[in-house]
Design a protein around this motif. Structure first.
Motif, PDB file in Angstrom:
ATOM      1  N   VAL A  44      -0.193  12.178 -17.403  1.00  0.00           N
ATOM      2  CA  VAL A  44      -1.526  12.654 -17.032  1.00  0.00           C
ATOM      3  C   VAL A  44      -1.406  14.019 -16.347  1.00  0.00           C
ATOM      4  N   LYS A  45      -2.543  14.634 -16.054  1.00  0.00           N
ATOM      5  CA  LYS A  45      -2.542  15.961 -15.440  1.00  0.00           C
ATOM      6  C   LYS A  45      -2.011  15.909 -14.002  1.00  0.00           C
ATOM      7  N   TYR A  48      -4.125  14.792 -10.880  1.00  0.00           N
ATOM      8  CA  TYR A  48      -4.420  13.374 -10.669  1.00  0.00           C
ATOM      9  C   TYR A  48      -3.426  12.755  -9.684  1.00  0.00           C
ATOM     10  N   VAL A  85      -0.964   4.870 -20.806  1.00  0.00           N
ATOM     11  CA  VAL A  85      -1.650   6.072 -21.295  1.00  0.00           C
ATOM     12  C   VAL A  85      -1.428   6.233 -22.796  1.00  0.00           C
ATOM     13  N   TYR A  90      -6.073   7.582 -20.978  1.00  0.00           N
ATOM     14  CA  TYR A  90      -6.222   7.839 -19.538  1.00  0.00           C
ATOM     15  C   TYR A  90      -7.402   7.083 -18.932  1.00  0.00           C
ATOM     16  N   TYR A 223      -1.126  22.211 -18.952  1.00  0.00           N
ATOM     17  CA  TYR A 223      -2.220  21.312 -18.555  1.00  0.00           C
ATOM     18  C   TYR A 223      -3.492  22.039 -18.131  1.00  0.00           C
ATOM     19  N   ILE A 298      -4.319   7.926 -10.171  1.00  0.00           N
ATOM     20  CA  ILE A 298      -3.516   6.897 -10.824  1.00  0.00           C
ATOM     21  C   ILE A 298      -3.120   5.834  -9.796  1.00  0.00           C
TER      22      ILE A 298
END
Length: 582
Positions: A44-45, A48, A85, A90, A223, A298
């Motif tokens: 994920v980015k 997060y 994911v 996500y 990203y 997360i």
């Protein structure tokens, strides 16, 4: 469960506040690169990870059961979150994280904190080391600067991708990663209070930005720019379909989160001399994981390394954890645009060092050296974690551990026929007194030692039922060394009682402990046997048994198993009765 804050801040003063501010500042700085690195590795980015650090870090400190616990994203979650994911996306990760929070909350409310601690050590070492291997190998591509790789859930496919794209290796990425790695290793040796990961990240980023810009992949180029604010609260779109499809990953997140947080709390207890509340800790973890997805974060848990850093830098209360979250929030507001220039190659060594530190390699080698069944559990759990997934590894590890436990416990059950030893001052019963010429045909005494549970109940019943061939008048079960009895053990004992009663025999139980007694009372077997057939001392049980004998059968008997036998065999002989039999 009532959550009180006053006891955790009792005697709080300005001096303690200063220590919390300093400790929170240091831990916050340490948490920034880790939060972004864990998020990237989870698929994920990076922002997060920062959102998780802020929201979960503050809430876990406020509502958790450990005074010095620092919560946030951790390396242990990386393989699980990445797999979720990849498989679900996500948005569904957020829903699974929220569901995991609910599970943790209810685990704490129903006081299941102690249950998690019963997971065998070989299983936790096995999957922790397996996770470390997964994290380490997952960063090789960023370390080498490889391009155009497809991400897979399994290790072998990812290793194959490395081989296919090895020709895209980037010398600038390797140089950046090496600079960061060297600084991570050297900084703590030269400057103990300065976090090596932050120094390595900053200096390697500056070097890359000045000497070879646009030559390597960065957070911004991969990203996009990191926003300098928290996102608007967004509630997950929960539905029955989501719950059904995500309950398994949610449960895995909850279990791992619970295990990691309680392990971290135990480490904190050892370092600080405090004692955590495991159920309250699960409640705090549940609240944090329910709230974090609302901000796009997360799943989070207790972070052992950051918690240890918090204590080492003089933290006095949970407020240091709150400060750590606020520090990350301020950095996000002030320096987010600059974070876009961080090379992915600078993130790789940070995660590799995390993997190395969490690998528990010494404990792994120690368990393997024992060459026991637990070594096999460790190895299988490790290999399944690396080559399949954590869920399968833990399930198989627990099943194998359960089988090994039952096997070991079954060997500990002893059911031996005994008789009083006249040479002993207190006439204690002994198995060596029973032989062909010395064995009462009418009274059988058995000593039962060990837990009477499902794994040994059949063996116990078989050893006693063999006595049916002799049809003794009285069966005495000496159960002073039976600490536990489950429903299976009770059912087998009930079978014995019914068979012997069918043959007109009397069942007597002596020295029974509280738990087995309560089990018999709950099932009604206590009343079937008869309250008058339970004795605190075996000597009293034998005296009672002698009143149930067929005296005509005693005439002329030469076994003389009991002192009374001389008189019973020949009524003209007068002997003194023993004081007691134990």
């Amino acid at each position: 469960m009532k959550i009180s804050f006053s006891s955790r801040f009792q005697g709080y003063n300005w001096k303690k506040l200063q220590k919390d501010l300093i400790s929170g500042l240091i831990v916050g700085i340490v948490a920034i690169p880790l939060g972004m690195a864990f998020a990237i590795a989870s698929g994920v980015k990076p922002e997060y990870g920062l959102y998780t650090t802020i929201v979960a870090g503050i809430l876990i400190s406020l509502f958790g059961g450990s005074k010095f616990q620092i919560g946030g994203p951790t390396g242990a979650f990386i393989p699980i979150l990445f797999a979720i994911v990849m498989q679900y996306g996500y948005e569904n990760l957020l829903i699974a994280g929220f569901m995991a929070g609910v599970i943790l909350l209810f685990m704490g409310i129903f006081k299941l904190g102690a249950v998690i601690k019963f997971i065998p050590r070989p299983v936790t070492i096995g999957f922790t080391t397996g996770i470390a291997v997964t994290i380490f190998t997952g960063q090789i591509a960023n370390f080498l600067g490889l391009r155009n790789l497809q991400k897979h859930q399994d290790l072998l496919s990812n290793m194959k991708e490395l081989g296919i794209h090895i020709s895209t290796i980037n010398i600038y990425s390797i140089l950046t990663a090496l600079i960061c790695l060297v600084l991570i290793i050297l900084t703590p040796k030269l400057f103990r209070k300065i976090p090596g990961s932050l120094v390595g990240l900053l200096i390697s980023t500056v070097v890359a930005s000045i000497f070879y810009p646009d030559k390597i992949a960065t957070i911004g180029s991969t990203y996009g720019a990191i926003p300098k604010s928290l996102p608007i609260i967004h509630f997950p779109a929960l539905s029955i379909e989501h719950i059904q499809s995500l309950i398994k990953p949610a449960f895995v997140i909850a279990m791992l989160g619970g295990i990691e947080s309680l392990l971290s709390a135990v480490v904190a207890d050892g370092m600080s001399g405090t004692r955590h509340n495991s159920n309250r800790e699960l409640i705090g973890q549940g609240i944090a994981n329910m709230m974090t997805p609302l901000f796009g974060g997360i799943p989070a848990t207790g972070a052992i390394a950051r918690t240890a850093t918090n204590i080492k830098n003089g933290a006095e209360s949970p407020f240091s954890g709150v400060v750590h979250g606020i520090v990350v929030l301020l950095v996000l507001f002030l320096f987010a645009p600059y974070a876009s220039n961080i090379p992915l190659a600078s993130m790789a060594p940070i995660l590799m060092v995390v993997a190395w530190n969490m690998s528990e390699r010494k404990e792994f080698a120690h368990v393997l050296k024992t060459k026991t069944a637990e070594s096999l559990v460790l190895l299988i759990t490790f290999l399944l974690t690396v080559f399949t997934d954590l869920t399968t590894a833990v399930e198989v590890g627990l099943i194998l551990s359960g089988i090994i436990f039952v096997k070991h416990m079954s060997k500990l059950l002893i059911t031996a026929k005994v008789l009083p030893d006249p040479s002993d001052k207190n006439e204690k019963v002994s198995a060596h007194m029973v032989h062909e010429q010395h064995n009462c045909p009418q009274i059988s005494i058995y000593t039962v030692e060990g837990a009477l549970f499902f794994g040994v109940a059949n063996t116990f019943e078989k050893s006693i039922m063999d006595e049916i061939n002799y049809k003794p008048k009285v069966l005495i079960l000496r159960m002073g060394n039976v600490p536990y009895m489950d429903t299976t053990g009770e059912a087998n004992l009930s079978s014995i009682v019914k068979h012997f009663k069918k043959h007109g025999s009397t069942i007597i139980i002596s020295e029974i402990q509280n738990q087995p007694r309560k089990m018999l009372q709950k099932t009604g077997l206590y009343e079937i046997i008869g309250q008058e057939h339970f004795f605190e001392k075996t000597g009293d049980a034998v005296c009672f048994a002698l009143t149930k004998l067929n005296h005509s059968q005693c005439l002329g008997c030469k076994h003389f198993a009991f002192r009374e036998c001389h008189q019973l065999s020949n009524p003209r002989v007068i002997v003194f009765e023993p004081d007691s039999i134990k």
